[in-house]
Enzyme design. Structure first.
Site, short mmCIF file in Angstrom:
data_model
loop_
_atom_site.label_atom_id
_atom_site.label_comp_id
_atom_site.label_asym_id
_atom_site.label_seq_id
_atom_site.Cartn_x
_atom_site.Cartn_y
_atom_site.Cartn_z
N ALA A 177 1.75 -4.56 -0.79
CA ALA A 177 2.60 -3.96 0.23
C ALA A 177 3.12 -2.64 -0.30
CB ALA A 177 3.74 -4.91 0.56
N CYS A 178 2.63 -1.57 0.23
CA CYS A 178 2.93 -0.24 -0.33
C CYS A 178 3.20 0.76 0.79
CB CYS A 178 1.74 0.26 -1.14
SG CYS A 178 1.15 -0.89 -2.37
#
Length: 350
Positions: free
Chosen positions: A28-29
């Site tokens: 998750a970026c």
């Protein structure tokens, strides 16, 4: 073109095998591209994951031979371009830049559904970014070349990793590639500047219109879920002042990365139900104009970087360093040391 084999330098065929054995789970970026200033084309990425990914900063010269999956109808190639990348679990690149000024970033997208089997050679989703960096100089070239391979899902840490890919190049061109319901959806153009995780980019862009600066009346959200981070990143990008030089362009964009980073222990109170809320462990900035790759680790107050122009693209050695070393600061191009990853067997072809 000479090829680097395992016997010569324990080359990236070993790293590719390690990638498929242990995985390169992207995460998750957030990714933001600034291509409208007159100093440098720069992109930033935060790297968020629920486990320690044991990262390594690796320099890969030209001429590394690779295989996209184990056995069967696997994509095979020899790298045309040198690259500097961050790996996870001593595996393929989750993030990186090549000597031509193309950068690639793998991010998590929960609803990904990869294509069904066909006659094209198979390429693991964990090798997706590295394939682009090895073979292409521009986004347009990469989009055309990637048509020849079929992206397949690989398993790591006991699970599959649904991924989408962001690309940008030194001209400011950009693309986001997502597999939605088994079909490839490509967003291509210089206006493709922000990317987080779920929902899909189409939905993110529709949601953005509800907020101030984009035609809506909602105030900027402050939560850590992907949709909130997308709105904040797009809002701050739109209001960035003109930088005085390339270093200021890098620092301005790094400030946005810090604003969309997820602190350890942060709780998602948005009510979105997103699974993609993990703490930020790294940030990277790529200066595609000057070919400099910056790393911003969370475990250190310092920033360090590699100037890819200072390294020998025709070398027979893969180089690396441990980015956990808190003494690292400034230009570390000359501190990279010879690296020989341990060869791991490929799993069966998906």
């Amino acid at each position: 073109m000479r090829a680097i084999h395992i016997s010569m330098a324990a080359g990236l065929a070993a790293a590719a095998a390690a990638c498929l054995q242990f995985g390169s789970p992207a995460n998750a970026c957030s990714r933001v591209l600034w291509n409208t200033n007159d100093q440098a084309v720069v992109a930033v990425r935060t790297w968020d994951l629920y486990v320690d990914e044991k990262p390594r900063l690796v320099y890969l010269p030209r001429g590394v031979t690779r295989q996209g999956v184990g056995g069967g109808n696997a994509a095979q190639w020899t790298s045309k371009f040198a690259s500097v990348v961050l790996t996870a679990f001593d595996a393929g690149a989750d993030d990186g830049m090549n000597e031509a000024g193309l950068s690639a970033h793998l991010l998590y997208l929960h609803d990904t559904e990869f294509e069904h089997a066909d006659e094209r050679p198979a390429l693991s989703n964990f090798m997706w970014a590295q394939y682009g960096l090895d073979n292409y100089a521009t986004v347009a070239e990469a989009l055309e070349g990637l048509k020849a391979v079929r992206i397949v899902s690989s398993t790591a840490l006991g699970r599959e990793w649904p991924l989408h890919l962001a690309l940008e190049d030194a001209s400011g061109d950009s693309a986001v590639l997502e597999f939605i319901k088994g079909k490839l959806v490509i967003h291509h153009g210089k206006d493709v500047t922000v990317m987080t995780n779920e929902p899909t980019l189409d939905e993110q862009l529709a949601n953005l219109k509800r907020y101030k600066l984009f035609g809506g009346d909602l105030s900027m959200p402050g939560d850590v879920d992907p949709a909130s981070r997308f709105v904040r990143a797009a809002s701050y990008l739109k209001t960035l002042p003109k930088p005085a030089d390339a270093y200021q362009a890098v620092s301005h964009l790094a400030a946005i990365a810090r604003n969309v980073a997820v602190p350890f222990g942060a709780v998602d109170t948005s009510g979105s139900g997103s699974t993609d809320v993990w703490p930020t462990r790294w940030g990277t900035v790529v200066d595609l104009t000057h070919k400099i790759y910056y790393v911003m680790p969370v475990n250190s107050p310092a920033v360090f970087w590699v100037d890819i122009g200072k390294l020998d693209a025709n070398s027979s050695e893969i180089l690396a360093l441990d980015p956990y070393d808190i003494k690292l600061s400034g230009d570390v191009s000359t501190q990279l040391k010879s690296f020989a990853p341990v060869q791991k067997p490929f799993p069966p072809t998906p």
